[in-house]
Design a protein around this motif. Structure first.
Motif, PDB file in Angstrom:
ATOM      1  N   PHE A  75      14.881  -9.923 -40.460  1.00 11.72           N
ATOM      2  CA  PHE A  75      14.312  -9.027 -41.432  1.00 11.72           C
ATOM      3  C   PHE A  75      12.810  -9.740 -41.595  1.00 11.72           C
ATOM      4  N   ILE A  76      11.723  -8.849 -41.878  1.00 10.13           N
ATOM      5  CA  ILE A  76      10.609  -9.380 -41.790  1.00 10.13           C
ATOM      6  C   ILE A  76      10.139  -8.820 -43.007  1.00 10.13           C
ATOM      7  N   ARG A  77       9.775  -9.251 -44.268  1.00  7.00           N
ATOM      8  CA  ARG A  77       9.166  -8.820 -45.458  1.00  7.00           C
ATOM      9  C   ARG A  77       7.660  -8.627 -45.509  1.00  7.00           C
ATOM     10  N   ASP A  78       7.119  -7.840 -46.020  1.00 13.85           N
ATOM     11  CA  ASP A  78       5.663  -7.780 -46.200  1.00 13.85           C
ATOM     12  C   ASP A  78       4.898  -8.050 -44.966  1.00 13.85           C
ATOM     13  N   SER A  79       5.257  -6.999 -43.960  1.00 11.53           N
ATOM     14  CA  SER A  79       4.716  -7.169 -42.536  1.00 11.53           C
ATOM     15  C   SER A  79       3.320  -7.425 -42.548  1.00 11.53           C
ATOM     16  N   GLN A  80       2.772  -8.229 -41.680  1.00 13.91           N
ATOM     17  CA  GLN A  80       1.360  -8.291 -41.384  1.00 13.91           C
ATOM     18  C   GLN A  80       0.914  -7.892 -39.987  1.00 13.91           C
ATOM     19  N   PRO A  81      -0.241  -7.491 -39.827  1.00 13.08           N
ATOM     20  CA  PRO A  81      -0.858  -7.121 -38.324  1.00 13.08           C
ATOM     21  C   PRO A  81      -0.542  -8.330 -37.668  1.00 13.08           C
ATOM     22  N   SER A  82      -0.758  -9.693 -37.998  1.00 13.14           N
ATOM     23  CA  SER A  82      -0.454 -10.640 -37.199  1.00 13.14           C
ATOM     24  C   SER A  82       0.959 -11.091 -36.891  1.00 13.14           C
ATOM     25  N   ASP A  83       2.053 -10.280 -37.329  1.00 12.39           N
ATOM     26  CA  ASP A  83       3.166 -10.334 -36.891  1.00 12.39           C
ATOM     27  C   ASP A  83       3.656  -9.435 -35.659  1.00 12.39           C
ATOM     28  N   SER A  84       2.532  -8.861 -35.200  1.00 12.27           N
ATOM     29  CA  SER A  84       2.612  -7.892 -33.997  1.00 12.27           C
ATOM     30  C   SER A  84       2.912  -8.799 -32.823  1.00 12.27           C
ATOM     31  N   ALA A  85       4.017  -8.577 -32.390  1.00  9.96           N
ATOM     32  CA  ALA A  85       4.429  -9.437 -30.972  1.00  9.96           C
ATOM     33  C   ALA A  85       5.684  -9.000 -30.524  1.00  9.96           C
ATOM     34  N   THR A  86       6.213  -9.478 -29.416  1.00 10.99           N
ATOM     35  CA  THR A  86       7.617  -9.233 -28.955  1.00 10.99           C
ATOM     36  C   THR A  86       8.692 -10.120 -29.493  1.00 10.99           C
ATOM     37  N   TYR A  87       9.717  -9.681 -30.212  1.00 12.80           N
ATOM     38  CA  TYR A  87      10.725 -10.441 -30.946  1.00 12.80           C
ATOM     39  C   TYR A  87      12.080 -10.661 -29.857  1.00 12.80           C
ATOM     40  N   LEU A  88      12.270 -11.469 -29.505  1.00 16.93           N
ATOM     41  CA  LEU A  88      13.518 -12.070 -28.732  1.00 16.93           C
ATOM     42  C   LEU A  88      14.669 -12.526 -29.438  1.00 16.93           C
ATOM     43  N   CYS A  89      15.746 -12.013 -29.316  1.00 13.98           N
ATOM     44  CA  CYS A  89      16.887 -12.782 -29.957  1.00 13.98           C
ATOM     45  C   CYS A  89      17.608 -13.576 -28.932  1.00 13.98           C
ATOM     46  N   ALA A  90      18.189 -14.595 -28.997  1.00 13.18           N
ATOM     47  CA  ALA A  90      18.884 -15.571 -27.978  1.00 13.18           C
ATOM     48  C   ALA A  90      20.007 -16.381 -28.607  1.00 13.18           C
ATOM     49  N   MET A  91      20.896 -16.449 -27.901  1.00 10.51           N
ATOM     50  CA  MET A  91      22.247 -17.064 -28.279  1.00 10.51           C
ATOM     51  C   MET A  91      22.738 -18.219 -27.237  1.00 10.51           C
ATOM     52  N   SER A  92      23.397 -18.882 -27.554  1.00 12.30           N
ATOM     53  CA  SER A  92      23.997 -19.956 -26.829  1.00 12.30           C
ATOM     54  C   SER A  92      25.630 -20.417 -27.408  1.00 12.30           C
ATOM     55  N   GLN A  93      26.422 -20.951 -26.392  1.00  9.06           N
ATOM     56  CA  GLN A  93      27.439 -21.353 -26.539  1.00  9.06           C
ATOM     57  C   GLN A  93      27.392 -22.768 -27.298  1.00  9.06           C
ATOM     58  N   ILE A  94      26.379 -23.650 -26.716  1.00  4.26           N
ATOM     59  CA  ILE A  94      26.534 -24.856 -27.296  1.00  4.26           C
ATOM     60  C   ILE A  94      25.152 -25.003 -27.464  1.00  4.26           C
ATOM     61  N   SER A  95      25.012 -26.273 -28.195  1.00  2.00           N
ATOM     62  CA  SER A  95      23.506 -26.743 -28.612  1.00  2.00           C
ATOM     63  C   SER A  95      23.005 -27.997 -28.015  1.00  2.00           C
ATOM     64  N   GLY A  96      22.158 -28.069 -27.283  1.00  2.00           N
ATOM     65  CA  GLY A  96      21.790 -29.396 -26.453  1.00  2.00           C
ATOM     66  C   GLY A  96      22.414 -29.510 -25.172  1.00  2.00           C
ATOM     67  N   GLY A  97      21.916 -30.532 -24.543  1.00  2.00           N
ATOM     68  CA  GLY A  97      22.737 -31.079 -23.196  1.00  2.00           C
ATOM     69  C   GLY A  97      22.267 -30.295 -22.160  1.00  2.00           C
ATOM     70  N   SER A  98      22.637 -30.554 -21.084  1.00  2.00           N
ATOM     71  CA  SER A  98      22.377 -30.076 -19.776  1.00  2.00           C
ATOM     72  C   SER A  98      22.970 -28.608 -19.613  1.00  2.00           C
ATOM     73  N   ASN A  99      23.837 -28.456 -20.337  1.00  2.00           N
ATOM     74  CA  ASN A  99      24.605 -27.105 -20.154  1.00  2.00           C
ATOM     75  C   ASN A  99      23.991 -25.891 -21.366  1.00  2.00           C
TER      76      ASN A  99
END
Lengths: 114, 114
Positions: A75-99
């Motif tokens: 959620f973005i409150r009080d949106s600004q023209p500078s917020d104009s962009a592409t928003y990507l969600c991303a997810m992973s099973q682990i955090s860090g390391g070569s995998n």
């Protein structure tokens, strides 16, 4: 069915509006969730990072994770023209390391009109 | 912290030539860096994982002889696109993380092969 689904938009809102961006996922092994903002011809910039269900707030941005429904939101409150962009969600099973592999949504193109 | 620098930001080359892209972690050491590719209006796709001091790991469908990766130090990984062809034209982005923190991305390299 893709692992991560994200409505590509485009989404156009007036300045000051509250913006809601969403992703759903099918892999219950995902434990870490991120939102990136990508301006045209630039690399993604990390906005929010969370690993537990619930809400996380940072300034005008709130990330919400519902693991039981496999659904995340930004959620973005009080949106600004500078917020104009592409928003990507991303997810992973682990955090860090070569995998450490991120699975991305397709991205939602947001335009905030002055 | 966690700044990732990528160079060059843009390159145009002729078909059949090779192009080298550098990725540096500026304020941290990265034993692992990741190379992504992004086509217009598409999401990021992981190409390979670059491991310091050892061979890179390539994702399925990515030609390791075409996309040579060298990770010679804890702060530098390079991607060389060999014998480039127009279909290799894309936006290449590297990323790295410090310890178990989320991935940070470079600003990308736009490759155009004529």
């Amino acid at each position: 069915q893709k692992e991560v689904e994200q409505d590509p938009g485009p989404l156009s809102v007036p300045e000051g509006a509250i913006v809601s961006l969403n992703c759903t996922y099918s892999n219950s092994a995902f434990q870490y969730f991120m939102w990136y903002r990508q301006y045209s011809r630039k690399g993604p910039e990390l906005l929010m990072y969370t690993y537990s269900s619930g809400n996380k707030e940072d300034g005008r941005f709130t990330a919400q994770v519902d693991k039981s429904s496999k659904y995340i939101s930004l959620f973005i409150r009080d949106s600004q023209p500078s917020d104009s962009a592409t928003y990507l969600c991303a997810m992973s099973q682990i955090s860090g390391g070569s995998n450490y592999k991120l699975t991305f949504g397709k991205g939602t193109l947001l335009t905030v009109n002055p | 912290g966690a700044v990732v620098s990528q160079h060059p930001s843009r390159v145009i080359c002729k078909s059949g030539t090779s192009v080298k892209i550098e990725c540096r972690s500026l304020d941290f050491q990265a034993t692992t860096m990741f190379w992504y590719r992004q086509f217009p209006k598409q999401s990021l796709m992981l190409m390979a994982t670059s491991n310091e001091g050892s061979k890179a790991t390539y994702e399925q469908g990515v030609e390791k002889d075409k996309f040579l990766i060298n990770h010679a130090s804890l702060t530098l990984s390079t991607l060389t696109v060999t014998s480039a062809h127009p279909e290799d034209s894309s936006f290449y982005i590297c990323s790295a993380s410090e310890s178990d923190s989320p991935l940070h991305f470079g600003n990308g390299t736009r490759l155009t092969v004529t």
